[in-house]
Design an enzyme around this catalytic site. Structure first.
Site, PDB file in Angstrom:
ATOM      1  N   HIS A 825     -17.861  24.872  12.732  1.00 32.07           N
ATOM      2  CA  HIS A 825     -15.963  24.338  13.281  1.00 32.07           C
ATOM      3  C   HIS A 825     -16.343  23.423  15.193  1.00 32.07           C
ATOM      4  CE1 HIS A 825     -15.892  28.451  15.619  1.00 32.07           C
ATOM      5  NE2 HIS A 825     -15.045  27.684  16.408  1.00 32.07           N
ATOM      6  N   ASP A 876     -19.302  29.334   8.509  1.00 32.54           N
ATOM      7  CA  ASP A 876     -19.132  28.788   9.220  1.00 32.54           C
ATOM      8  C   ASP A 876     -20.425  28.764  10.423  1.00 32.54           C
ATOM      9  OD1 ASP A 876     -17.762  27.404  11.615  1.00 32.54           O
ATOM     10  OD2 ASP A 876     -16.397  29.076  12.214  1.00 32.54           O
ATOM     11  N   SER A 971     -16.289  30.433  20.322  1.00 34.76           N
ATOM     12  CA  SER A 971     -16.892  30.125  19.564  1.00 34.76           C
ATOM     13  C   SER A 971     -18.364  30.077  19.169  1.00 34.76           C
ATOM     14  CB  SER A 971     -16.071  29.097  18.988  1.00 34.76           C
ATOM     15  OG  SER A 971     -14.950  29.166  18.866  1.00 34.76           O
TER      16      SER A 971
END
Length: 1019
Positions: A825, A876, A971
């Site tokens: 992502h 992911d 992230s």
């Protein structure tokens, strides 16, 4: 009679003695003449010999790979670190040459500088007569190889790095400090001692770098603007008035202001009017550690306060305009420690920013504005103090903008409030896309709380806000404005602090301006099923703007056995935020084929099945023209024709004969014919098992016959592992074919196919893993405190900061010298131009990107896992390739990948690290943060995250009481678990619900599910 007298002319013969003396005299004359001639010739020869290099100097370099660690003090020739290391190395060099074939010619050596990269050493060698650089290099390498110095017990020198640099100087007399003329490397210049080189940009920077201090000489550094450089004393001035540019190139005037330690500096501008390309930069501090605090051009900035006793002011003149008055600046010293809380807070921005400072860790800077802002549909038309165009206020950056950003304003540290105090202010939030304004309180214990927050459009008027402060420890106040791309200006004015709690406001609470409904429905209808001949389709409302918050689906179909080619005739989307996603099939778990965004053109896409799904997904900010596309169907579209039975198909579609497969030579342009030639079979982990070699297209199992330790090491290396650990024969009942291994005289492996092994014995091999997951620079001395805290430098040498467009966006983990693992992502929609990404390895502080420990690398390839599903947040994970390999150091190391079947059980404490926000939607951290978190079972995680589908591709971690978690900006970073003194990449930070809430764990991609996929890139 007179007579005439005559002279006799008779002859007189010489005696024998006279003859002998005459002969001796003649001989002496000849000898003297000969001696004079010989002397002249000798002098000329001596001069010629000197010209040919009877005294000689060579500059050399090599790299130290172990025995000493680089530190910034090695840049300072006056430091103890420099002197000690230089002394040891000069002793080593002297010992080598004094035991070499050049011992009679060799004089001495001198270390000039150290550079980062392990440690690169540059030094000069002095000889009594000319010596070729080939000879010098050869003797130096031979001496290093033969360990001709006692220092080589400590230092390890990379022999391949030994080199003689371009500089080769010869003189006619011995080198002494009074007569040596040094030549410097490109980008460096000599000090006046003629012995030292420093980088050119270190001259006149306020820090002494030359041993004799000549780089900061006041006369040499005097500016062309006013003839001044170093300004001392409690007050003074500098100027650049009527400054036509004196030459074709840019002109830089730089001043250093230095007042007494403990004081701060106030800058005031009596006049300021410059051309827009002529910029005055004001820095806090001097030298390489200075921090940019203000950039000024065109209009008077008022007063600027720098909370340091040193300031660097740099005026860059680019224009040749002559009708600008320039500026006239004065400075005065003041003591900021004498200010009380009220003086630090109160500000109407008529006198600059008062005692408020810009947040260096945000995305942009507040602007001080007089009159209206750039756009008529956002921001104030005048200030609040005077209510007309004469007054000043501050605003988030005006203009169209290009991204979402946080703009922060910080107070100086405030003393604990003995009694409550009321912080009041006026704010202006007008514009269709205005986001949010918040006030945060933070302290030195890394505690931060939000005490005020407003979101949305409150109309074209100033609104009153107030907050009661009652803090018991030193604290700071931070105003944070969160700005969208356009029509989202936020402004502040008249900030003040008064005694006592805030009373009920006399001003009405502002109300939000209703948001107009979207012009177009966000539901596109569908999904739309398309078949030939109806093959052309477009985004809603094309070529006019597509709707915001749209989710549109087209399913393209072909007859069974055929596949699909998708072509975009026109393509124009808002970059990054709006995307077209293309998948190979119709099912939810179909493979991802492409993600397109921004302006076209974009490449055609080919399916491998007879169905293709096209999705248009948009956000709520901007919209552009959209796309128009068509598709065709056929057999093997975009797929290379299959090769003949006796040929191998390369990954790029080439065909090469099977006899060339795995023969040790590259025949495929992409090297795929030599990529998969040896593997383990029937092993318990990925580093042990039976050994199989591919010969042509058939796999052969290795026999135990003639097996040696060297063969074990060679095979382990071919498998991309470390050295051989153990090997033993086994006696299975499996059939062939088999292969026997031998080592050729030149060291390469000889493979001999066979239908039978001696005594039917096969080899079972176990390899060591490559070194990974080891901390070299910062070992934990005591157990880590559970909770987010500053990590030590080098504590997590595999953690990487990912910058996109100059902004830290995500984290990543180093798994090899040229590959990173991050989250899909993070790169989704940002994958089309990999070079916009920069990976900073060895990073500790975001504010110190140029630390000697850091290494920047551009990204040149991004691969999103083809199973990634953005909507379900599944799979992911992504791979990112570094443009150039990185050398491992104490601060840069790879983390270990887990085995495919490796289990990290619930309840185990693992670690997380990153530079993300320290509170939800708060400010990001400057120093790398670390924390321990316990792992949860997927069942427990599913109960606590019911709105998500927690799959086997995910792993969860967090405390039931909350308080510790990954957050925005983390992230892609690692979830790390330790086993057998090695750290393993257990997870990749993926998503969560806000941050650190009770019973809301963080969710990570489970790396063991992707180990085989990751390793396919590494070998």
């Amino acid at each position: 009679m007179g007579s005439k007298r005559g002279i006799s002319s008779r002859h007189h013969s010489l005696s024998s003695y006279e003859i002998m003396f005459a002969a001796l005299f003649a001989i002496l004359v000849v000898l003297c003449a000969g001696l004079i001639a010989v002397s002249c010739l000798t002098i000329k020869e001596s001069q010629r010999g000197a010209a040919l290099g009877q005294s000689h100097e060579a500059r050399a370099t090599f790299k130290i790979t172990s025995g000493v660690t680089y530190n910034p003090n090695l840049q300072d020739k006056l430091s103890v670190d420099f002197k000690v290391l230089a002394f040891d190395l000069q002793q080593m060099i002297d010992e080598i040459f004094l035991s070499s074939n050049l011992k009679n010619e060799y004089k001495n050596s001198r270390v000039l500088q150290f550079e980062n990269g392990s440690i690169i050493v540059v030094f000069d060698l002095f000889f009594a007569q000319w010596v070729s650089d080939e000879n010098v290099k050869e003797e130096l390498i031979q001496g290093l190889e033969a360990n001709k110095s006692s220092q080589l017990v400590t230092f390890h020198i990379d022999l391949n790095s030994v080199d003689i640099l371009d500089k080769l100087t010869t003189t006619s007399h011995l080198a002494t400090p009074g007569n040596v003329s040094i030549e410097c490397l490109p980008g460096s210049s000599p000090c006046t001692d003629a012995l030292t080189c420093i980088k050119a940009d270190l001259f006149c920077d306020g820090e002494v770098n030359c041993p004799d201090g000549s780089d900061e000489d006041n006369k040499m550094c005097a500016t062309v603007c006013d003839g001044r450089f170093l300004l001392t004393g409690s007050s003074g001035s500098f100027q650049a008035t009527h400054y036509p540019k004196p030459s074709e190139t840019s002109v830089v005037c730089q001043w250093i202001i230095r007042v007494n330690q403990g004081l701060s500096i106030k800058l005031s501008f009596d006049d300021f009017n410059t051309y827009y390309t002529d910029i005055l930069d004001i820095y806090e501090g001097v030298g390489s550690s200075k921090i940019l605090r203000a950039s000024i051009w065109e209009t008077n900035p008022g007063t600027i306060r720098i909370f340091s006793n040193q300031v660097t002011a740099t005026f860059l003149i680019e224009s040749d305009e002559s009708d600008y008055v320039g500026f006239n600046a004065t400075y005065t010293a003041f003591n900021s420690s004498e200010l009380n809380n009220y003086e630090k807070i109160n500000c109407n921005f008529e006198d600059g920013f008062c005692f408020w400072v810009q947040d260096l860790n945000d995305d942009n800077e507040w602007e001080r504005i007089q009159g209206s802002t750039f756009s008529p549909f956002t921001g104030p038309n005048f200030d609040h103090t005077f209510g007309n165009a004469s007054g000043f206020y501050i605003s988030t950056p005006t203009g169209p903008g290009g991204r979402q950003e946080r703009v922060g304003l910080l107070s100086l540290p405030l003393d604990p409030t003995l009694e409550p105090a009321c912080l009041s202010f006026w704010y202006h939030m007008y514009g269709e896309n205005v986001h949010k304004l918040s006030i945060n309180i933070s302290n030195d214990q890394n505690m931060e709380k939000t005490v005020f927050q407003k979101e949305g459009n409150y109309g074209d008027n100033w609104n009153y806000g107030q907050v009661t402060l009652n803090e018991t420890v030193k604290f700071k106040v931070a105003f944070n404005a969160f700005k969208n791309k356009i029509l989202s200006d936020i402004a502040l004015d008249d900030i003040s602090l008064t005694y006592g709690i805030c009373n009920g406001s006399l001003y009405p609470e502002p109300t939000l301006v209703p948001t107009p409904p979207p012009e177009l429905p966000t539901d596109c209808g569908g999904p739309f099923e398309l078949w030939e001949p109806n093959t052309t389709f477009s985004s809603t409302n094309f070529p006019n703007s597509y709707p915001n918050l749209a989710f549109c689906v087209w399913i393209l179909n072909a007859q069974k056995g055929k596949n699909i080619q998708l072509h975009f005739q026109e393509f124009d989307l808002e970059n990054i935020n709006d995307v077209v996603e293309i998948r190979d099939g119709e099912e939810a778990d179909s493979l991802l084929l492409a993600v397109y965004t921004g302006p076209g053109p974009v490449k055609d896409v080919f399916s491998t099945t007879n169905r293709m799904t096209v999705l248009l997904i948009t956000n709520d900010v901007l919209a552009r023209g959209g796309f128009k596309a068509n598709f065709t169907t056929g057999y093997h579209l975009g797929i290379p024709e299959p090769c003949k039975a006796d040929h191998f198909q390369c990954k790029n579609g080439e065909c090469v004969p099977l006899v060339n497969l795995c023969d040790g030579h590259l025949h495929c342009e992409d090297g795929s014919d030599e990529a998969d030639c040896v593997r383990f079979f029937n092993g318990t982990t990925n580093n042990n098992g039976l050994v199989r070699f591919r010969i042509q297209s058939i796999w052969h199992t290795a026999c135990a016959e003639n097996w040696t330790t060297q063969i074990s090491n060679d095979v382990c290396q071919l498998l991309g592992l470390g050295s051989g650990n153990s090997s033993k024969p086994i006696f299975p009942t499996d059939g062939g074919p088999f292969v026997k291994l031998n080592t050729a005289p030149d060291g390469h492996l000889i493979l001999t196919p066979s239908q039978q092994c001696l005594q039917d014995s096969l080899i079972r091999l176990q390899c060591n893993h490559k070194s990974c997951g080891k901390k070299l620079a910062a070992q934990d001395i005591t157990p880590k405190i559970v909770g987010g805290s500053n990590a030590k430098e080098g504590a997590w040498p595999w953690v990487v900061g990912l910058y996109y467009g100059g902004r830290l966006l995500c984290g990543a983990s180093l798994v090899s010298s040229d590959w990173l693992v991050s989250a899909a992502h993070c790169v989704y929609g940002r994958n089309l131009e990999p070079s916009k990404w920069t990976a900073i390895l060895g990073l500790h502080m975001k504010s110190n990107l140029t630390s000697p420990q850091t290494v920047p690398r551009l990204i040149d390839e991004i691969v999103i896992n083809p199973h990634y599903n953005r909507r379900r947040k599944d799979n992911d994970i992504a791979m990112m390739h570094l443009e150039f390999k990185v050398n491992y150091t104490d601060y840069i190391q790879p983390i270990c990948l887990p085995e495919e079947n490796q289990v990290f059980p619930p309840g185990r404490n693992c670690s997380i690290a990153g530079w993300g926000t320290v509170v939800y939607q708060g400010t990001t951290a400057n120093i790398l943060q670390e924390a321990d978190v316990p792992l949860l079972s997927n069942e427990r995680c599913q109960q606590q995250m019911p709105e998500y589908n927690i799959t086997e591709n995910m792993i969860c971690a967090g405390y039931e009481e909350g308080g510790i978690d990954s957050c925005q900006g983390d992230s892609g970073g690692p979830l790390m678990c330790q086993e057998n003194n090695r750290w393993f990449l257990a997870g990749v930070t993926s998503f969560g619900y806000k941050c650190a809430l009770p019973n809301r764990p963080g969710v990570y991609a489970r790396v063991s599910r992707f180990t085989e996929w990751i390793q396919s890139f590494l070998h």
